[in-house]
Structures are given as C-alpha cells and as structure tokens.
Write an enzyme that holds these catalytic residues in place. Sequence first.
Site, PDB file in Angstrom:
ATOM      1  N   HIS A   1      -0.551   0.050   4.827  1.00  0.00           N
ATOM      2  CA  HIS A   1       0.197   0.116   3.555  1.00  0.00           C
ATOM      3  C   HIS A   1       1.351  -0.906   3.550  1.00  0.00           C
ATOM      4  O   HIS A   1       1.594  -1.581   2.557  1.00  0.00           O
ATOM      5  CB  HIS A   1       0.834   1.503   3.363  1.00  0.00           C
ATOM      6  CG  HIS A   1      -0.133   2.633   3.168  1.00  0.00           C
ATOM      7  ND1 HIS A   1      -0.040   3.809   3.874  1.00  0.00           N
ATOM      8  CD2 HIS A   1      -1.184   2.785   2.320  1.00  0.00           C
ATOM      9  CE1 HIS A   1      -0.994   4.637   3.466  1.00  0.00           C
ATOM     10  NE2 HIS A   1      -1.712   4.045   2.538  1.00  0.00           N
TER      11      HIS A   1
ATOM     12  N   SER B   1      -3.612   7.352   7.105  1.00  0.00           N
ATOM     13  CA  SER B   1      -2.512   8.315   7.283  1.00  0.00           C
ATOM     14  C   SER B   1      -3.026   9.536   8.035  1.00  0.00           C
ATOM     15  O   SER B   1      -2.340  10.085   8.905  1.00  0.00           O
ATOM     16  CB  SER B   1      -1.971   8.756   5.919  1.00  0.00           C
ATOM     17  OG  SER B   1      -1.491   7.657   5.208  1.00  0.00           O
TER      18      SER B   1
END
Length: 161
Positions: free
Chosen positions: A18, A130
Amino acid sequence: MSRVAVFPGSFDPMTMAHLDVARRAAALFDRLVVGVLHNPKKSPVFDIEERVALIRASVADFGANVEVEAFDGLTVVFAERNGASFIVRGLRAVSDFEAELQMAHTNRKLQRGVDTVFLMSALEFGYLSSTLAKEVAQFGGDVSGMVPPPVAAALVARFSG
Ligand code: PNS
C-alpha cells in the site's frame, strides 16, 4: 487544473505494498487523499482512528500533497467530496484483477466523471496482504519489511501478551 486522486482501502493495516502505491501515486497527482473505509459490518484489528493514525505516521515524509481521511459509504461520493477525478488502486497479481475490474466498472457506472487508475504493486511486495501480516504478527513472526515501521510496532503491541 489540479489532478486529485483518492486511494481507498480498508488498510487493516497498511502494508508496504500500500505504502509503495501511495508513494508513487503521490508523485503522479497534485493531491492524493488516502481514504480509510469505516465499515461498521467488519471487525478490524485496528479501529478507524488507529488505521488513520498509522497511515499518517507512515506517509509523514511524503510531502504536503498527501492526506489521510476516514470515510464511510461509497468511494465515488468520497472522491466527489474531495474534488477527485481518479481512484487509485494497486494490483498485486492476476488474482486481484477480477474483483478490481468489477469495482472499477461499478464505480464508473455510479459516477462517469471518476476513473480508476491501477498501479502494479512493486514486485517485492506482490505477495503481501494485510491479512497475512496480521497472521504472521499474531504468531510472533517478524513483520518488519512487510509493513511500515509504525504499523510493525502497533502489530507487536497488539499481539504481544
Ligand atoms: O482494501 P480493500 O478492502 O480491498 O478496499 C476495498 C474498498 C474499500 C476500495 C471497497 O470495498 C470500496 O470502495 N468500498 C466502499 C463502498 C463502495 O463504494 N462500493 C461500491 C463500489 S465497489
């Protein structure tokens, strides 16, 4: 005319993949607003304020054209509110493509003035998610290199003891 983009996601928590997309998007657009989705139906490991704070700490050296905000509801409404004509998303592998294509078409159906721009994740971060970072941290593994330093510290704190 200034080019504004939003980079929406759950970011529970932000990974290096990200962060890499945010860094490159910040260089492409005049203003980048990272949007952290507040989804009351999900139970994230980090609450919305923590996720926003962790991203702010992670992008602290990116420059003044990057902002981080929580949002709920539709991404296109969040984009409109910020005067953004672009949605930025990262693509790690072909497996991301179908869901991303569906989202991009849905968003364009909802708002023709907003286009989705995809950045290929850096090769070295293509495996990251994640979910995996949380799992590694949960079982005491080393997450440095998978997530930005503020996130690594928060994961250790969350899962230690
Ligand atoms: O990090 P994620 O979970 O892959 O991000 C998904 C996200 C937040 C971009 C997507 O779920 C989203 O845009 N949600 C907001 C609701 C919405 O706009 N839905 C319609 C378009 S898909």
